[in-house]
Every structure is written in C-alpha cells, then in structure tokens.
Design an enzyme around this catalytic site. Structure first.
Site, PDB file in Angstrom:
ATOM      1  N   LYS A 125     -30.047 -50.076 -24.949  1.00  0.00           N
ATOM      2  CA  LYS A 125     -30.801 -51.270 -24.583  1.00  0.00           C
ATOM      3  C   LYS A 125     -31.683 -51.771 -25.715  1.00  0.00           C
ATOM      4  O   LYS A 125     -31.938 -52.967 -25.853  1.00  0.00           O
ATOM      5  CB  LYS A 125     -31.619 -50.999 -23.332  1.00  0.00           C
ATOM      6  CG  LYS A 125     -30.758 -50.831 -22.085  1.00  0.00           C
ATOM      7  CD  LYS A 125     -31.614 -50.554 -20.862  1.00  0.00           C
ATOM      8  CE  LYS A 125     -30.767 -50.573 -19.590  1.00  0.00           C
ATOM      9  NZ  LYS A 125     -29.757 -49.533 -19.559  1.00  0.00           N
ATOM     10  N   GLU A 209     -40.477 -51.748 -20.779  1.00  0.00           N
ATOM     11  CA  GLU A 209     -40.536 -53.210 -20.704  1.00  0.00           C
ATOM     12  C   GLU A 209     -41.473 -53.636 -19.583  1.00  0.00           C
ATOM     13  O   GLU A 209     -41.719 -52.877 -18.636  1.00  0.00           O
ATOM     14  CB  GLU A 209     -39.149 -53.802 -20.451  1.00  0.00           C
ATOM     15  CG  GLU A 209     -38.206 -53.652 -21.622  1.00  0.00           C
ATOM     16  CD  GLU A 209     -36.866 -54.295 -21.387  1.00  0.00           C
ATOM     17  OE1 GLU A 209     -36.162 -54.561 -22.375  1.00  0.00           O
ATOM     18  OE2 GLU A 209     -36.505 -54.526 -20.216  1.00  0.00           O
ATOM     19  N   HIS A 244     -31.302 -50.076  -8.118  1.00  0.00           N
ATOM     20  CA  HIS A 244     -30.612 -50.626  -9.286  1.00  0.00           C
ATOM     21  C   HIS A 244     -29.093 -50.524  -9.194  1.00  0.00           C
ATOM     22  O   HIS A 244     -28.399 -50.765 -10.180  1.00  0.00           O
ATOM     23  CB  HIS A 244     -31.116 -49.965 -10.586  1.00  0.00           C
ATOM     24  CG  HIS A 244     -32.611 -49.927 -10.692  1.00  0.00           C
ATOM     25  ND1 HIS A 244     -33.369 -51.064 -10.833  1.00  0.00           N
ATOM     26  CD2 HIS A 244     -33.492 -48.892 -10.647  1.00  0.00           C
ATOM     27  CE1 HIS A 244     -34.659 -50.727 -10.879  1.00  0.00           C
ATOM     28  NE2 HIS A 244     -34.753 -49.422 -10.768  1.00  0.00           N
ATOM     29  N   ARG A 300     -17.494 -54.740 -21.461  1.00  0.00           N
ATOM     30  CA  ARG A 300     -16.348 -54.213 -20.713  1.00  0.00           C
ATOM     31  C   ARG A 300     -16.138 -55.096 -19.493  1.00  0.00           C
ATOM     32  O   ARG A 300     -16.858 -56.056 -19.252  1.00  0.00           O
ATOM     33  CB  ARG A 300     -16.632 -52.782 -20.241  1.00  0.00           C
ATOM     34  CG  ARG A 300     -17.932 -52.673 -19.441  1.00  0.00           C
ATOM     35  CD  ARG A 300     -18.111 -51.329 -18.778  1.00  0.00           C
ATOM     36  NE  ARG A 300     -19.436 -51.138 -18.207  1.00  0.00           N
ATOM     37  CZ  ARG A 300     -19.843 -51.594 -17.044  1.00  0.00           C
ATOM     38  NH1 ARG A 300     -19.037 -52.329 -16.304  1.00  0.00           N
ATOM     39  NH2 ARG A 300     -21.063 -51.364 -16.595  1.00  0.00           N
TER      40      ARG A 300
END
Length: 461
Positions: A125, A209, A244, A300
């Site tokens: 990330k 974040e 998530h 992908r």
C-alpha cells in the site's frame, strides 16, 4: 470476435493456477477462444468441480494453500508438464505475486496479468500510494513508508491524530487492518494487526492513514495493453462490507454525481497510463462527501468483476487473455464501452448468517436460480464437499436489471430461489439486507453492515 486464428495464437494452452468458481470461469472463456486448458489442485480438491471442468489437472501438494496453490515451483512444473505456454493466476493465491510473475517469464511462459515490475510497484500500500501521488491522484493523509516497529507506528498514530486506520502494507482483503478511535489499548491493536499481517502475507509492516469515517468504497475497472493505452469500464460500489470483506457489489455506484464519477474514472485512467498498465486491474477509492482518495490498485481480476461484465457486455477474462497474447486495446474492445442497466452481485459464503463462523462440509442440496438477467458463478454442487482450508466463497449470484430497482427486485427473487442444504450460507443475510429501506434507497457507507447487524441484535433483545 477473435483477433488471432487458432494457428496464429502465441499460445495454444493455458494453465489455470487457481481453484473454485474462478478456475471454472477462466476455463470456459479459454475454450470459447479455442485455447486448451490444464489446471492444478491440492489433495483436498481432487474431487472439486474445477478439476472435473478442466479435465487435465495436476495434483501439486497437500490441503494447505502453502503446500499447493502457493507453490511457485509446483505450479510452473505443472505448466511445463501440460505443455502450456501461458499461466492465468485468477485472483488470490499467486495473482499479485511479482516473484511468481517473474518466475513464469523466466520459465519461458506468458503471465496473463500485469508485468512483474508493475505488480511490484503496486505490491504494498505504501509504494502504491507513492505511484498515485506521482500521477497526481488524491491520497489519504498518512504515512508513506511501512514500519514493523510498534512504537514507531504508535508515534505516527499520535502525530496524525484520531481516528486512524492501521493497514498491512503487503496485503488486502481486510487482513491486518484495525480502526483506532482511542489511544487506550493502542499498542495491543498495533501488535494484533502486525501478527495478522505477518501470518497472512509474511510481512508485518504497517502504514497508518487518517480514518475516513462514513466513507464509501468505490472502485474503477481499468484495462490497458502495456503500450500506454488505458481505458476505464466505469465504476463499482463496494461499500457493503463486514470487517473489510465485501458482501454485495453493484455497478454503477448508487447515487454518484456525474461530475464526481468523471473525475474519479479520469484519475484511474491517468494512473494506469503512468504505469503503462497491461491487462485488467482495479483502482480503489474511499469517498466522503464530494471528495475521494486513492486506496490501492488490485493488479488482477476482482471477485466482483461480473457486475462490470453485466453492464458493459465486455468479457474481462477474454480481454486479459487477448492482451497477454499481444493484441492492442482497440482490437480487444472493438469500439467504445457502453454502460447499460444496473447489476448487483451477492457473494454467497459458506458461513453461519449470524455468527459468521465457517461452515465446511457436504452439500446435500444445491439448486441455484436461473432466468432472465440472472448469472451464477460457482464451483459448488450437490454431494460436493466444501473443504475448510480455503476462502468460504461458494457462489457469486449476479443479476442485471434496466435500473437499480429492477436489479434489487430480481436479486430478491433469485435469492428466494437459491436453495443450499447441508451447510450454512449467508443467503438469509443477503435477503435481509436487500429488504432494508436504507439499502434500497442507496443510503449506505462502509459501516452499513455493522450498523445493520447491531440494529438486528438490539431488536432481538
């Protein structure tokens, strides 16, 4: 449409390095293109539907993915034994592994996906965030370099301010992620996220974040031919998640302003152009109000790709294969991408619909729905066994309607028709969600499912 004649194809056979419904789906597309297929399986999957569907399949190890589907040497060895010229990784397992893509190319085979360099640049990330910033795509405020030092991560959280999100730099699928709203217990949250990241991805590094509260998860499907030509195939709504993990996806996103959509898809295309992206991929964003921020790129095929296929009539697996075979984007797509109607996908998992505990075992009854605008992607069947070693997804139910209301109605009927016995599934949960007034009105964010479940628990007291 077939750009290459059978004699001119740069490869005659593809090895499918995956299992389950996606392996079956790739096999069908290859055969429509006149390309032969071979597969791989673990000892636990010897009687799996993907093995029966593909026909020529090589057992490459024991039940655990680390002993079979994640073994680079065994997968390439199977491709060589089968006489395949190319390998399609599907999604999950080795699909985003740059070392695997390099090993495939070093073996003289074609990797059906992005270049190893691009996979590596998007491989965690933090590096993906740097690529987005270089392409002038807005990113979430936070750290740019992952850390395996818990004290260092804690310091970043305090400096950034609460609420914050801890993210495993190397992974996806919600693994190694923790929302932090209080400093009490911060060290424990960091250590737990690091353990999960290490166990899932082999690397404990985290980035921090700013937590975008009440945000929506919107992703843009892109395709590129590796020559700088990149297009988008519109966006998908993926806000309906639990821990998530996506449960329901839609295309297009509900109640998304046209100008906001235009900016978002333009940013996704520009990032793809900067990467000289090859193949299909997904640029993910978190949106709050009229602002959005880059999250990551999945280099992908996505689990939810069928909703894009349903509204654009573009076969994304076919596009992947033809791009890998050397076709340029204009030849692959043959004209502008036109968006028609609305599509919804429900991920049917082998889980208890309230406790969310895995439900492996033998399926005694499996009657999937059918009819106009209904698609089912699955590798489950009556008398088949769901092993406990892999992801709990057993089917993807996808519907298309002329608009969102028709798609919701069609999905509701399809879920009523879908009968699975012998194991628990999430079908009852999906039916309840589709009946919820806020869902039907398109009033949701990434916290919707948790609030929905909490409301149901409160009502049952």
């Amino acid at each position: 449409m077939q750009i290459f004649s059978i004699a001119d194809w740069p490869f005659q056979k593809v090895l499918i390095a995956n299992r389950g419904e996606i392996a079956c789906r790739i096999a069908r597309t290859c055969r429509r293109l006149g390309v032969e297929v071979a597969g791989v399986h673990s000892s636990a999957d010897a009687d799996a539907l993907h093995v029966k569907t593909i026909g020529e399949s090589y057992e490459i190890g024991g039940p655990a993915a680390s002993d079979s589907y994640l073994r680079i040497d065994a997968v390439i060895g199977a491709a060589k034994a089968a006489g395949a010229e190319a390998i399609h990784p599907g999604f999950g397992f080795l699909a985003e592994n740059a070392a695997f893509a390099r090993a495939v190319e070093a073996a003289g085979l074609v990797f059906i996906g992005p270049t190893p360099d691009v996979i590596e640049r998007l491989g965690d990330k933090a590096s993906a965030k740097r690529e987005a910033e270089a392409a002038d795509v807005p990113t979430v405020p936070g750290s740019r370099t992952p850390s395996e030092d818990a004290a260092d991560v804690a310091g970043i959280v305090r400096e950034l301010g609460l609420p914050a999100m801890l993210k495993a730099a190397a992974g996806g699928g919600g693994k190694g992620m923790r929302a932090v709203s209080h400093l009490d217990g911060l060290t424990g949250e960091i250590e737990a996220a690091m353990r999960e990241a290490k166990n899932s991805f082999g690397y404990a590094g985290l980035i921090v974040e700013k937590l975008i509260e009440h945000g929506r998860h919107i992703e843009v499907q892109i395709a590129g031919d590796g020559n700088g030509n990149v297009i988008h195939l519109f966006e998908r709504e993926c806000s309906l998640q639990r821990r998530h993990q996506k449960l329901i996806e839609e295309a297009p996103a509900a109640n998304l302003a046209a100008k906001l959509r235009e900016r978002m898809v333009a940013d996704a295309v520009r990032l793809g152009q900067c990467l000289r992206y090859r193949g299909v991929g997904t640029v993910e964003f978190i949106m709050s109000g009229d602002r959005y921020y880059f999250l990551e790129v999945n280099p992908r095929l996505q689990v939810e790709h069928p909703v894009t296929e349903m509204v654009t009539d573009v076969d994304l697996v076919k596009s992947q294969i033809m791009i890998a075979a050397g076709a340029n984007l204009a030849d692959v797509l043959q004209g502008p991408i036109i968006h028609r109607g609305h599509a919804i996908e429900c991920r049917i998992n082998a889980e208890h619909p309230e406790k969310f505990t895995p439900s492996a075992g033998k399926i005694t009854t499996f009657n999937p729905p059918g009819g106009t605008g209904v698609r089912i992607d699955t590798a489950a069947y009556a008398e088949g066994t769901i092993p406990p070693y892999y992801d709990s997804l057993i089917a993807k139910l996808i519907v298309r309607g002329k608009d969102r209301n028709e798609a919701i109605s069609r999905m509701g009927r399809a879920l009523e028709m879908f009968i699975v016995e012998g194991i628990f599934t999430t079908i009852p949960l999906h039916r309840r969600i589709l009946a919820d007034p806020d869902f039907r009105a398109g009033k949701f964010d990434t916290g919707f499912i948790e609030r929905f479940l909490a409301k149901k628990m409160e009502a049952s007291k």
